[in-house]
Design a protein around this motif. Structure first.
Motif, short mmCIF file in Angstrom:
data_model
loop_
_atom_site.label_atom_id
_atom_site.label_comp_id
_atom_site.label_asym_id
_atom_site.label_seq_id
_atom_site.Cartn_x
_atom_site.Cartn_y
_atom_site.Cartn_z
N GLN A 2 0.82 -1.21 0.00
CA GLN A 2 0.00 0.00 0.00
C GLN A 2 0.86 1.26 0.00
O GLN A 2 0.36 2.35 -0.29
CB GLN A 2 -0.93 -0.01 1.22
CG GLN A 2 -1.96 -1.13 1.17
CD GLN A 2 -2.94 -1.07 2.32
OE1 GLN A 2 -3.47 -0.01 2.65
NE2 GLN A 2 -3.19 -2.20 2.96
N VAL A 11 -4.92 -6.05 -3.45
CA VAL A 11 -4.79 -4.64 -3.06
C VAL A 11 -4.66 -3.73 -4.27
O VAL A 11 -5.29 -2.66 -4.34
CB VAL A 11 -3.57 -4.45 -2.13
CG1 VAL A 11 -3.36 -2.97 -1.80
CG2 VAL A 11 -3.75 -5.26 -0.86
N ARG A 12 -3.87 -4.14 -5.27
CA ARG A 12 -3.52 -3.24 -6.36
C ARG A 12 -3.88 -3.74 -7.75
O ARG A 12 -3.62 -3.06 -8.74
CB ARG A 12 -2.02 -2.94 -6.32
CG ARG A 12 -1.55 -2.29 -5.03
CD ARG A 12 -0.06 -2.00 -5.06
NE ARG A 12 0.27 -0.97 -6.02
CZ ARG A 12 0.51 0.30 -5.72
NH1 ARG A 12 0.42 0.70 -4.47
NH2 ARG A 12 0.83 1.17 -6.66
#
Length: 220
Positions: free
Chosen positions: A62, A82-83
């Motif tokens: 993050q 997350v990405r």
């Protein structure tokens, strides 16, 4: 690193783990019939983030700022959650292959490694391996399969980033001291692999005029 120096290291690794180089070659021959020419993509930007599957991966990824992202196989599930898809995945196909090949369809560059223990995975995923993917080996290069150096997916990712010409390489969530027990396998063997990965990346850092340090973010 040059090929003769690497092959001397490879022989030491093979002796340490009782690997059969002929099995690595067989895997390379099979993979060579599935992938295209081993031409790495053009560098984008000056910084590459190489993502490992350390214990703090969820928090670490993050904090990544803009840059080219190279994810080592076992980290792809956490990274994707997350990405999304990274710029490149370096894999020997023992991770989340569905996510890996899904990202391939969305433009992620895929680097597939051939070794004696993953022949069945290469054959089993042969219908999903395309000629715009790149094959690698830890032994003698064979036809479409190149040797960019490296033993584990993580240290191989770092060497690929260097080969692509990135001025700054940041290792994210690499842990050379604690075995990831979420995947099957002998913890003692995994620990020895981590020691080799640390030594191999340390060689790369030295070549780049830096030194490898511990931490969730380590620039080499």
């Amino acid at each position: 690193m040059d090929l003769p120096r690497w092959l001397a290291i490879y022989r030491s690794i093979a002796d340490d783990f009782s690997f059969d180089p002929s099995a690595d070659l067989l895997s390379s021959i099979i993979l060579s019939n599935l992938v295209g020419k081993p031409e790495l993509p053009d560098r984008k930007g000056s910084t590459a983030y190489v993502i490992g599957n350390g214990p703090n991966i969820d928090e670490a990824i993050q904090s990544i700022s803009s840059g080219y992202t190279i994810v080592a196989d076992s980290a792809i599930s956490a990274y994707f959650a997350v990405r999304g898809c990274p710029d490149m995945i370096v894999t020997d196909l023992d991770g989340d292959v569905d996510t890996i090949f899904s990202c391939a369809s969305k433009g992620t560059s895929i680097i597939i490694h051939a070794h004696g223990d993953n022949i069945h995975r290469i054959i089993g995923n042969g219908h999903r391996i395309r000629d715009d993917m790149i094959g690698t080996t830890q032994g003698i290069p064979y036809r479409n399969v190149a040797n960019f150096f490296g033993f584990t997916d993580g240290d191989r990712s770092a060497y690929i980033a260097s080969r692509m010409g990135f001025e700054k390489i940041v290792l994210v969530s690499f842990d050379f001291h604690h075995v990831n027990r979420s995947k099957p396998g002998n913890p003692a063997i995994k620990a020895r692999k981590l020691k080799w990965a640390q030594a191999i990346i340390s060689m790369l850092a030295e070549e780049r005029g830096t030194a490898l340090a511990d931490g969730d973010f380590a620039e080499i």
